[in-house]
Design a protein around this motif. Structure first.
Motif, short mmCIF file in Angstrom:
data_model
loop_
_atom_site.label_atom_id
_atom_site.label_comp_id
_atom_site.label_asym_id
_atom_site.label_seq_id
_atom_site.Cartn_x
_atom_site.Cartn_y
_atom_site.Cartn_z
N HIS A 75 -9.04 2.67 -5.71
CA HIS A 75 -7.88 1.97 -5.71
C HIS A 75 -7.57 1.37 -6.82
O HIS A 75 -8.34 0.86 -7.79
CB HIS A 75 -7.87 0.94 -4.42
CG HIS A 75 -7.61 1.73 -3.22
ND1 HIS A 75 -8.23 2.56 -2.67
CD2 HIS A 75 -6.84 1.15 -2.26
CE1 HIS A 75 -7.53 3.15 -1.35
NE2 HIS A 75 -6.69 2.28 -1.13
N HIS A 106 -11.72 -0.44 -1.44
CA HIS A 106 -11.78 0.72 -1.33
C HIS A 106 -11.85 1.57 -2.47
O HIS A 106 -11.30 1.21 -3.57
CB HIS A 106 -10.84 1.41 -0.58
CG HIS A 106 -10.79 1.04 1.06
ND1 HIS A 106 -11.62 1.50 2.08
CD2 HIS A 106 -10.19 -0.11 1.57
CE1 HIS A 106 -11.32 0.67 3.17
NE2 HIS A 106 -10.57 -0.14 2.91
N ARG A 154 0.90 -1.26 0.23
CA ARG A 154 0.28 0.01 -0.14
C ARG A 154 0.80 1.25 0.09
O ARG A 154 1.60 1.22 0.69
CB ARG A 154 -0.82 -0.20 1.22
CG ARG A 154 -1.97 -1.16 1.23
CD ARG A 154 -2.69 -1.20 2.56
NE ARG A 154 -3.86 -2.20 2.57
CZ ARG A 154 -5.01 -2.08 2.09
NH1 ARG A 154 -5.36 -1.06 1.37
NH2 ARG A 154 -5.66 -3.02 2.03
N ARG A 191 -3.32 -0.24 -3.93
CA ARG A 191 -3.16 0.81 -3.61
C ARG A 191 -3.75 1.87 -3.99
O ARG A 191 -4.61 1.75 -5.23
CB ARG A 191 -1.44 1.20 -3.92
CG ARG A 191 -1.24 1.25 -5.42
CD ARG A 191 0.40 1.13 -5.82
NE ARG A 191 0.24 0.88 -7.01
CZ ARG A 191 1.66 0.58 -7.52
NH1 ARG A 191 2.54 0.70 -6.88
NH2 ARG A 191 1.72 0.23 -9.00
N PRO A 192 -4.25 3.28 -3.34
CA PRO A 192 -4.67 4.24 -3.96
C PRO A 192 -4.32 4.54 -5.20
O PRO A 192 -3.41 4.72 -5.59
CB PRO A 192 -4.51 5.48 -3.27
CG PRO A 192 -4.24 4.74 -1.77
CD PRO A 192 -3.14 3.66 -2.18
#
Length: 418
Positions: free
Chosen positions: A395, A392, A51, A412-413
């Motif tokens: 992502h 989320h 992340r 990861r975002p």
């Protein structure tokens, strides 16, 4: 007068790729069963998720060098406005081309937030006809058509369930669906994706279309939009009243030289047909469960895949958040349990399918400040030996090669530009 926003239909950014799919909406996927693709077996090892910030290269996301990326635009279940998550929608980007699965609340804005281009969106796959899975379909069809410099330049295909033939009044045996006296549109009570799109481009927004044809000399939107009704193979013997999710093998939906898409029926109570989709590429395989309770069809579709995105509900938190009236409590509990997968069961689904990685999505409740990631994954980690994570919004998931035949995931975002 020249058309100001659109040229003729065709992709001007890359050579046109050949695709194979059923000929039209009335015949789609009624050509028999297709063999299930053979994929690497999972090893059962857990992965660590990396992340961090967005792409290291800083490139425009739609031009990122990764050949296969999965972008979670929205991860929420239901037509509810939640805190921290928007409606369900996932984009699978294969060699720069976007394949969208479902178009829930906020998905169009999320797509553009990530800097993805309309001209790269070629296909939208709707899993089933509950509103929270296609509420933004009008937005996805009309907004790119209306805006200069933001438009798709190739045909956009919309795939989804076909209409369900049903003679009304329909009264099923105990435990089977029956329709009350009030039925919307008696002639077509359960329309398919073609009828839905016809309604969007017809009565719902025909005034907007006609005004823009006059004011702005737009190209004919009907030349840019194609609908594809998915027909369940006859061999499956599916029936709305008695066999909504019979045992069946996955069937081919679509194939081009980037991706092969297969589907199967899943069990979503009285919502029929409801599909899960699998995307096989030379870079890895991704499965989107749609809304479903645990069932063998999904296990066959997802078997040995690299990544399974699966729905999950947490009943205790859901009841405390929605606070149903006492008289509705028992019925809602039965309803939710019969058409969804509990957070305590989803890990067993992934383990039974021998998938390499599981990401939870279509979450209920979807408030990010109510259920922690650890709580979502508590049972998953007991039952499933592969990599696991909670989805989320906004992502990016990438598949990462590792020694042997199994892939890990990095999540990861995603880095956007808007």
């Amino acid at each position: 007068m020249a058309k100001v926003f659109h040229s003729g239909v065709g992709d001007r950014t890359r050579p046109r790729r050949l695709a194979s799919s059923p000929a039209g909406p009335q015949d789609c996927c009624d050509d028999g069963l297709s063999p299930k693709p053979t994929l690497p077996a999972a090893t059962g090892l857990r992965t660590d998720l990396a992340r961090g910030p967005g792409t290291e290269s800083g490139e425009h996301p739609s031009r990122d060098s990764a050949a296969l990326r999965v972008l979670t635009l929205g991860t929420a279940a239901g037509p509810v406005v939640w805190r921290g998550r928007t409606g369900i929608s996932t984009v699978i980007v294969v060699e720069g081309v976007s394949y969208m699965v479902d178009a829930g609340i906020g998905s169009v804005q999320r797509y553009r937030q990530l800097g993805l281009r309309w001209e790269d969106l070629r296909h939208i796959f709707i899993t089933h006809m509950h509103s929270d899975h296609y509420l933004e379909l009008p937005h996805a069809l009309l907004v790119p058509w209306e805006l200069p410099g933001e438009s798709y330049t190739d045909t956009l295909s919309i795939w989804g369930p076909g209409a369900v033939p049903l003679d009304l009044p329909h009264h099923g045996p105990p435990g089977q669906p029956s329709f009350p006296r009030r039925v919307e549109n008696l002639a077509s009570p359960i329309p398919g994706i073609s009828e839905v799109v016809d309604g969007i481009l017809g009565s719902a927004f025909q005034g907007d279309l006609n005004i823009r044809y006059v004011d702005e000399d737009h190209a004919d939107i009907h030349e840019l939009i194609r609908t594809r009704d998915l027909r369940i193979p006859k061999e499956a013997g599916a029936d709305y009243a008695t066999r909504r999710c019979p045992p069946m093998d996955p069937f081919k939906v679509f194939e081009d030289d980037r991706v092969r898409v297969t589907a199967t029926l899943v069990d979503h109570r009285f919502c029929f047909p409801a599909f899960a989709y699998r995307f096989d590429t030379e870079h890895g395989s991704v499965v989107c469960s749609g809304d479903t309770r645990p069932n063998d069809n999904l296990l066959r579709l997802a078997a040995d895949s690299d990544l399974l995105l699966h729905e999950s509900i947490h009943l205790d938190h859901l009841l405390s958040e929605l606070k149903p009236a006492p008289g509705l409590m028992e019925g809602l509990l039965a309803n939710w349990e019969e058409r969804h997968t509990l957070h305590s069961a989803v890990g067993r689904v992934a383990e039974s399918a021998a998938v390499s990685n599981l990401v939870l999505s279509h979450l209920a409740p979807a408030h990010t400040d109510v259920v922690s990631d650890d709580e979502w994954l508590e049972h998953v980690r007991r039952d499933f030996r592969g990599g696991s994570a909670v989805g989320h919004d906004l992502h990016e998931i990438r598949l990462v090669e590792r020694p042997g035949r199994r892939k890990d995931i990095q999540m990861r975002p995603a880095k956007g530009v808007l």
